[in-house]
Structures are given as structure tokens and as C-alpha cells.
Design an enzyme around this catalytic site. Structure first.
Site, mmCIF file in Angstrom:
data_model
loop_
_atom_site.group_PDB
_atom_site.id
_atom_site.type_symbol
_atom_site.label_atom_id
_atom_site.label_comp_id
_atom_site.label_asym_id
_atom_site.label_seq_id
_atom_site.Cartn_x
_atom_site.Cartn_y
_atom_site.Cartn_z
ATOM 1 N N ASN A 147 0.704 -1.173 -0.090
ATOM 2 C CA ASN A 147 0.021 -0.138 0.144
ATOM 3 C C ASN A 147 0.709 1.471 0.023
ATOM 4 O O ASN A 147 0.545 2.413 -0.361
ATOM 5 C CB ASN A 147 -1.000 0.107 1.137
ATOM 6 C CG ASN A 147 -0.549 0.017 2.482
ATOM 7 O OD1 ASN A 147 0.752 -0.545 2.942
ATOM 8 N ND2 ASN A 147 -0.895 0.518 3.447
ATOM 9 N N LYS A 170 12.721 -7.235 0.658
ATOM 10 C CA LYS A 170 11.661 -8.206 -0.037
ATOM 11 C C LYS A 170 10.301 -7.338 -0.276
ATOM 12 O O LYS A 170 9.681 -7.203 0.848
ATOM 13 C CB LYS A 170 11.709 -9.520 0.597
ATOM 14 C CG LYS A 170 10.679 -10.444 0.104
ATOM 15 C CD LYS A 170 9.418 -10.430 0.624
ATOM 16 C CE LYS A 170 8.270 -10.834 -0.042
ATOM 17 N NZ LYS A 170 7.348 -10.226 -1.158
ATOM 18 N N GLY A 223 2.804 -5.499 7.387
ATOM 19 C CA GLY A 223 1.768 -6.357 6.467
ATOM 20 C C GLY A 223 0.416 -6.810 7.452
ATOM 21 O O GLY A 223 0.175 -6.012 8.077
ATOM 22 N N SER A 224 0.188 -7.995 7.058
ATOM 23 C CA SER A 224 -1.204 -8.526 7.812
ATOM 24 C C SER A 224 -0.998 -8.947 9.000
ATOM 25 O O SER A 224 0.091 -9.298 9.431
ATOM 26 C CB SER A 224 -1.735 -9.362 6.749
ATOM 27 O OG SER A 224 -0.985 -10.475 6.675
ATOM 28 N N GLN A 226 -2.021 -11.795 10.352
ATOM 29 C CA GLN A 226 -1.494 -13.157 10.348
ATOM 30 C C GLN A 226 -0.184 -13.215 9.978
ATOM 31 O O GLN A 226 0.677 -14.202 10.929
ATOM 32 C CB GLN A 226 -2.552 -14.287 9.581
ATOM 33 C CG GLN A 226 -2.438 -15.509 9.829
ATOM 34 C CD GLN A 226 -2.725 -15.880 11.260
ATOM 35 O OE1 GLN A 226 -3.428 -15.434 11.970
ATOM 36 N NE2 GLN A 226 -1.421 -16.623 11.932
ATOM 37 N N GLY A 228 1.858 -11.142 10.495
ATOM 38 C CA GLY A 228 2.991 -10.657 11.382
ATOM 39 C C GLY A 228 3.124 -11.550 12.503
ATOM 40 O O GLY A 228 4.071 -11.890 13.179
ATOM 41 N N GLU A 245 4.692 -3.907 12.048
ATOM 42 C CA GLU A 245 3.340 -2.715 11.904
ATOM 43 C C GLU A 245 2.311 -3.591 11.190
ATOM 44 O O GLU A 245 2.459 -3.968 10.019
ATOM 45 C CB GLU A 245 3.744 -1.571 11.251
ATOM 46 C CG GLU A 245 4.807 -0.782 11.723
ATOM 47 C CD GLU A 245 4.331 -0.231 13.058
ATOM 48 O OE1 GLU A 245 2.987 -0.122 13.609
ATOM 49 O OE2 GLU A 245 5.077 0.077 14.014
ATOM 50 N N CYS A 279 -3.168 1.534 6.706
ATOM 51 C CA CYS A 279 -3.517 1.139 7.794
ATOM 52 C C CYS A 279 -3.993 2.136 9.041
ATOM 53 O O CYS A 279 -4.569 1.745 9.933
ATOM 54 C CB CYS A 279 -2.196 0.192 8.667
ATOM 55 S SG CYS A 279 -0.604 1.146 8.264
ATOM 56 N N GLN A 326 -7.943 -8.328 -3.422
ATOM 57 C CA GLN A 326 -8.574 -7.302 -2.281
ATOM 58 C C GLN A 326 -9.903 -6.889 -2.584
ATOM 59 O O GLN A 326 -10.774 -6.593 -1.863
ATOM 60 C CB GLN A 326 -7.504 -6.140 -2.373
ATOM 61 C CG GLN A 326 -7.650 -5.067 -1.421
ATOM 62 C CD GLN A 326 -7.549 -5.723 0.075
ATOM 63 O OE1 GLN A 326 -6.609 -6.305 0.519
ATOM 64 N NE2 GLN A 326 -8.626 -5.238 0.846
ATOM 65 N N GLU A 378 -10.377 -5.344 10.040
ATOM 66 C CA GLU A 378 -9.795 -4.218 9.081
ATOM 67 C C GLU A 378 -10.224 -4.813 7.780
ATOM 68 O O GLU A 378 -9.718 -6.000 7.125
ATOM 69 C CB GLU A 378 -8.387 -4.289 9.126
ATOM 70 C CG GLU A 378 -7.661 -3.166 8.351
ATOM 71 C CD GLU A 378 -6.257 -3.034 8.310
ATOM 72 O OE1 GLU A 378 -5.439 -4.105 8.295
ATOM 73 O OE2 GLU A 378 -5.604 -1.926 8.365
ATOM 74 N N GLU A 457 8.903 2.801 14.610
ATOM 75 C CA GLU A 457 9.707 3.221 13.223
ATOM 76 C C GLU A 457 9.659 4.667 13.123
ATOM 77 O O GLU A 457 8.905 5.561 13.935
ATOM 78 C CB GLU A 457 8.966 2.607 12.090
ATOM 79 C CG GLU A 457 8.819 1.144 12.093
ATOM 80 C CD GLU A 457 8.378 0.570 10.772
ATOM 81 O OE1 GLU A 457 9.253 0.521 10.186
ATOM 82 O OE2 GLU A 457 7.123 0.482 10.554
#
Ligand code: ADP
Length: 477
Positions: A147, A170, A223-224, A226, A228, A245, A279, A326, A378, A457
Site C-alpha cells: 500500500n 523483499k 503487513g497483515s 496473520q 505478522g 506494523e 493501516c 482485495q 480491518e 519506526e
């Protein structure tokens, strides 16, 4: 094919992935390397070998590199913003804004490389001095989402380099274009061989291997939820530093005494700009009774006038959803909200434009409760819901009643309520008379509860993750 960057060399792979424009699926931007486990291994080895010399490089060397990268990004912000809008689907002004932000981030961390960090203190024992210094952690794996294709990589790569770490980067599968362009700029700016490596491809191959590799000392991930959770579990087993995050379900409270135009502007920006794919998006609009009907009416009027089309078309205010998967997810949440009794005040449907793209109308639900799935999970799309509340106290309770805690906003002209909210919102970031999304680049970013894990961060606080503290005792005799 656009290749990986490993040990200072561009390296192609056998397989490649197409990068498709979500505003026009006939438009293939390019093909990008799809890496194997061997590519990851080679990149980690290169970064590992380069770690000791880069870790001992001078602040001036790091400043010069980061400053040069920042200057180049800023000089090419229009081109990079265009590529970003083309591959991710945010509008051209948003894309250029994000590229500009990436340039500023590198400039900020160029300065950070020069800023002294360390303390010297007297020991509790006579004749002994104590020094507290920070050292790089070594090689970091940087795993990013789709995003913010250039800003998120920038806010991880720039501090990693500034504080003396080497990198295997990556990027997300959906947006390799900006990642590759950024890698090219870093390479052209003279980064020493192996200090920065780009390995594109699948999360389940490249990302997973980075997390498990013993020579990767830390993982910075956005990222998402799960993914994470999987990453933090794996990192704990390897005693790796980790920073995550993840999602948000950010509340924007609108009180009776709010300025209506400000509240509507905050809600439209926070919920629908960047197609709601942030997010920090304002997905729960918690509105007190006295302003509720006026607010909903004004929102519907604004959404009806919002121009949704090809992200790069002049005047477009909202681009498409990033991809088919999405879009399907967004529609699934919309249908579920209707089934659970939410009333659709606007949108809810896909529509066609001149080009085949993933266009979804900005969608507003009203008469929702905070228990509905639409207000618990979300969505990550242009979907927001209004929750009607009695007063400030109920609004604060509902705002905090969520598993997430990234950003929390309030629109009010009451100093008392703004002040109380600032102190009682359970979130990492609080916004007063501002959308929940939209943050500065020189201050910390991050949340509480399920939204974030590990050190903050951005800004000077980024050093908490990218360095480790060493305590030295010196007996002077
Ligand atoms: P999203 O649903 O937004 O794509 P993901 O968490 O799946 O979020 O992806 C975020 C980043 O994490 C991407 O770069 C993706 O390739 C990577 N990723 C996905 N699965 C894994 C995994 N098991 N281990 C490490 N990285 C992963």
C-alpha cells in the site's frame, strides 16, 4: 525482466511475475524477478559479508550515500509518483506526495547518521568510567506491503543504512516497480557491494526464508496481522530482533461541537483517500447524536461528488482497489455488513470505467454497532461505517473498544474533550481535528495492542530497532 540486486550485481531469475496496473488490467508495467531460496541465500551471504565494513563506515560515508539517494528520489519524484500510481492505484498527486516523502526520509536519516548517540558516565565504583554506545544489529530483513510501495521501504531502508546495517529487501509481490526503481537509485548512488540487496518474489518463499535465516539479525515487517503473528513467533524461536506494523480499525470521533466542514473533510480524507488502503484509515466514524444526521447527509453529498477513475487521470480523487483479491475481500465485508444489519448510505458496488480496472464506489454504512464484523476487522478498502453514540464518554469507550490501537482521532472544538481524548485514547498516534491517516516523516510511527509490536519506526526513535546497546567499563588505573 527487471532483475534482483545481489552482492552489487543485477541478477535475473528463471521465473518472472507480471506487474499489472489496477486502473487498466491490459497495461502490464513490466516483469520482475521471482526469486528462489538460492537467491535469498546468496543475498543474505552478501549482506552478512558486507556487515562488518559497513558497520564501521564513517558517519560521513553514510550521510553522503543517504543524502545522494534522497536528492535523486526528489529529482525524480514525478516519474516515481507516476510509476507508483500506475502499479498501486493511488492518485497521481498521492503518488508524487509519497515519492517526495521517501526523498525526505532519506534526507532525514542522512542527518541521523551524523547525530551523536552515546553516553559516558561515572561508575559507582572508583576509577572506572562507563560508556554506553549503540552498534548496528547486522543484517536486517525488510519485508514490506503493497500500500505504500516507496515510503514504507524508505522508512525501513534509510534508518537501517544510517545506523550501519546491511539489508536484504523483499518488497510486496504486487508492487515490485517502485521497489526496483528505489533499488536502482540506491545502487547508482554508490552503495558498497552487498550492503543493500533486493530479492523480489513470494512472501512464502523469500519472506519466510529471511525470517528463518540464522545470519539475518532482525526483521522489520509491515503487513497483515496473520503474517505478522507468524513472523514474530518464528523470530522468537531464532532470538531475532523483530518490529511489526500491522492493521488498524481506527476511530474518528465526531462530537456535536465539531466544525462540520472539518469533520467531513477529515472523514473523507481519512476513510477514502488512497482508496482506504491505509493501516491508518479512519474506518470507524463515531458520531454523537446532535451532529449525526447533518454529518451523514454531508458525507453522502461529498461521496456522490468524489471522482473515482484511473489513478493517473487528472482530477481523479480516488483510484481503484489494488487487485482482484482485495476487491473480492472488500465486497465480502460489504455483503457481511448488510447481512448483519448495517444500512448502506452510499456505494457498495463496483462500476466500470473506460479501462478495465478494480473500481469500487466509496462505501458508507450507517446504523452500525461496534460489535458488527465491519467494525471489528480491518477491511483495507474504501469502506467506512458510522456508529451513533450519545455523548463524549460513550464515544471514547467505543473508540477504545477494539483489538487495534494504531491511530485515533477526534473532531471537536472543545479543549476539554480534545485534551481528555489525547490522554485516554488507547492508540500509538492521536489526531485532533485531523484525519487518522497522514503523518510526518521525522517523528515516531506505530501503535499499541494488535497493531504493532516492537520498537517504533521513523524519526530518531528508529534507532531503537536498528541498533543494539553496548556498555563498556574502563578502569583508568
Ligand atoms: P497483504 O495481505 O497486505 O499482502 P501480507 O502480510 O500477506 O499482507 O504481506 C506483507 C508482506 O509480507 C509481503 O511482502 C508478503 O510477500 C510478505 N509475506 C507474506 N507471507 C509471508 C511469510 N509467511 N513470511 C514472511 N513474509 C511474508
Amino acid at each position: 525482466m527487471k532483475p534482483n540486486l545481489i552482492a552489487g550485481e543485477w541478477r535475473t531469475t528463471q521465473d518472472a511475475q507480471a506487474n499489472i496496473n489496477p486502473s487498466d488490467t491490459n497495461d502490464i508495467i513490466d516483469h520482475y524477478a521471482l526469486s528462489t531460496l538460492q537467491d535469498v541465500e546468496d543475498a543474505v551471504q552478501a549482506a552478512h559479508v558486507a556487515a562488518s565494513s559497513w558497520g564501521k563506515s564513517t558517519p560521513q560515508q553514510r550521510f553522503d550515500l543517504l543524502d545522494k539517494i534522497g536528492t535523486e528520489i526528489l529529482a525524480r519524484k514525478d516519474e516515481l509518483g507516476n510509476l507508483l500510481a500506475r502499479e498501486e492505484g493511488k492518485t497521481l498527486p498521492e503518488g508524487i506526495g509519497e515519492a517526495t516523502r521517501a526523498g525526505h526520509i532519506f534526507k532525514f536519516f542522512a542527518g541521523e547518521a551524523l547525530r551523536p548517540s552515546g553516553e559516558k558516565m561515572a561508575s559507582v565504583r572508583p576509577g572506572i568510567e562507563v560508556e554506553i554506545t549503540r552498534e548496528p544489529i547486522g543484517t536486517v530483513g525488510i519485508i514490506t506491503p503493497w500500500n505504500f510501495p516507496i515510503a514504507i521501504p524508505a522508512w525501513k531502508i534509510a534508518p537501517a543504512l544510517a545506523y550501519g546495517n546491511t539489508i536484504v529487501f523483499k518488497p510486496a509481490e504486487l508492487v515490485p516497480g517502485c521497489a526496483w526503481a528505489l533499488a536502482d537509485i540506491i545502487h547508482q548512488s554508490g552503495v558498497p557491494k552487498g550492503v543493500f540487496n533486493l530479492v523480489m518474489g513470494k512472501g512464502t518463499v523469500v519472506g519466510k526464508a529471511l525470517v528463518a535465516h540464522p545470519d539475518v539479525a532482525g526483521i522489520s515487517f509491515t503487513g497483515s496481522i496473520q503474517t505478522g503473528k507468524d513472523i514474530v513467533t518464528a523470530c522468537a524461536a531464532f532470538q531475532k530482533k523483530v518490529q511489526l506494523e500491522m492493521g488498524g480499525k481506527n476511530p474518528l470521533v465526531i462530537l456535536d461541537d465539531a466544525d462540520l466542514d472539518t469533520a467531513v473533510a477529515c472523514a473523507v480524507n481519512g476513510a477514502f483517500f488512497s482508496t482506504g488502503q491505509r493501516c491508518t484509515a479512519s474506518s470507524r466514524l463515531i458520531v454523537s447524536e446532535g451532529i449525526h444526521d447533518r454529518f451523514v447527509e454531508a458525507m453522502v453529498n461529498k461521496l456522490a461528488a468524489l471522482k473515482v477513475d484511473d489513478a493517473r487521470m487528472p482530477g481523479v480523487e480516488m483510484g481503484p482497489v489494488v487487485d482482484e483479491a482485495q476487491l473480492a475481500k472488500d465486497l465480502h465485508y460489504i455483503q457481511q455488513a448488510v447481512r448483519e444489519g448495517a444500512r448502506l448510505a452510499f456505494g457498495g458496488q463496483t462500476f466500470e470505467r473506460k479501462t478495465p480496472g478494480f473500481f469500487l464506489a466509496p462505501t458508507l454504512f450507517v446504523e452500525t454497532t461496534n460489535e458488527m464484523t465491519i467494525n471489528r476487522e480491518e477491511v483495507f478498502g474504501p469502506v467506512a461505517s458510522v456508529i451513533r453514540v450519545k455523548d463524549y464518554e460513550e464515544a471514547l469507550f467505543v473508540a477504545n473498544d477494539t483489538p487495534f490501537g494504531l491511530s485515533s482521532g477526534i473532531c471537536t472544538t472543545s479543549l476539554k474533550h480534545a485534551h481528555h481524548f489525547k490522554n485516554h485514547a488507547k492508540a500509538g498516534m492521536v489526531m485532533v481535528n485531523l484525519p487518522t491517516a497522514g503523518v510526518d516523516y521525522h517523528v515516531p510511527f506505530g501503535g499499541t495492542k494488535a497493531s504493532s509490536y516492537g520498537a517504533r519506526e521513523q524519526g530518531s526513535h528508529a534507532k531503537e530497532f536498528y541498533t543494539i546497546v553496548k556498555t563498556t567499563y574502563i578502569f583508568a588505573g
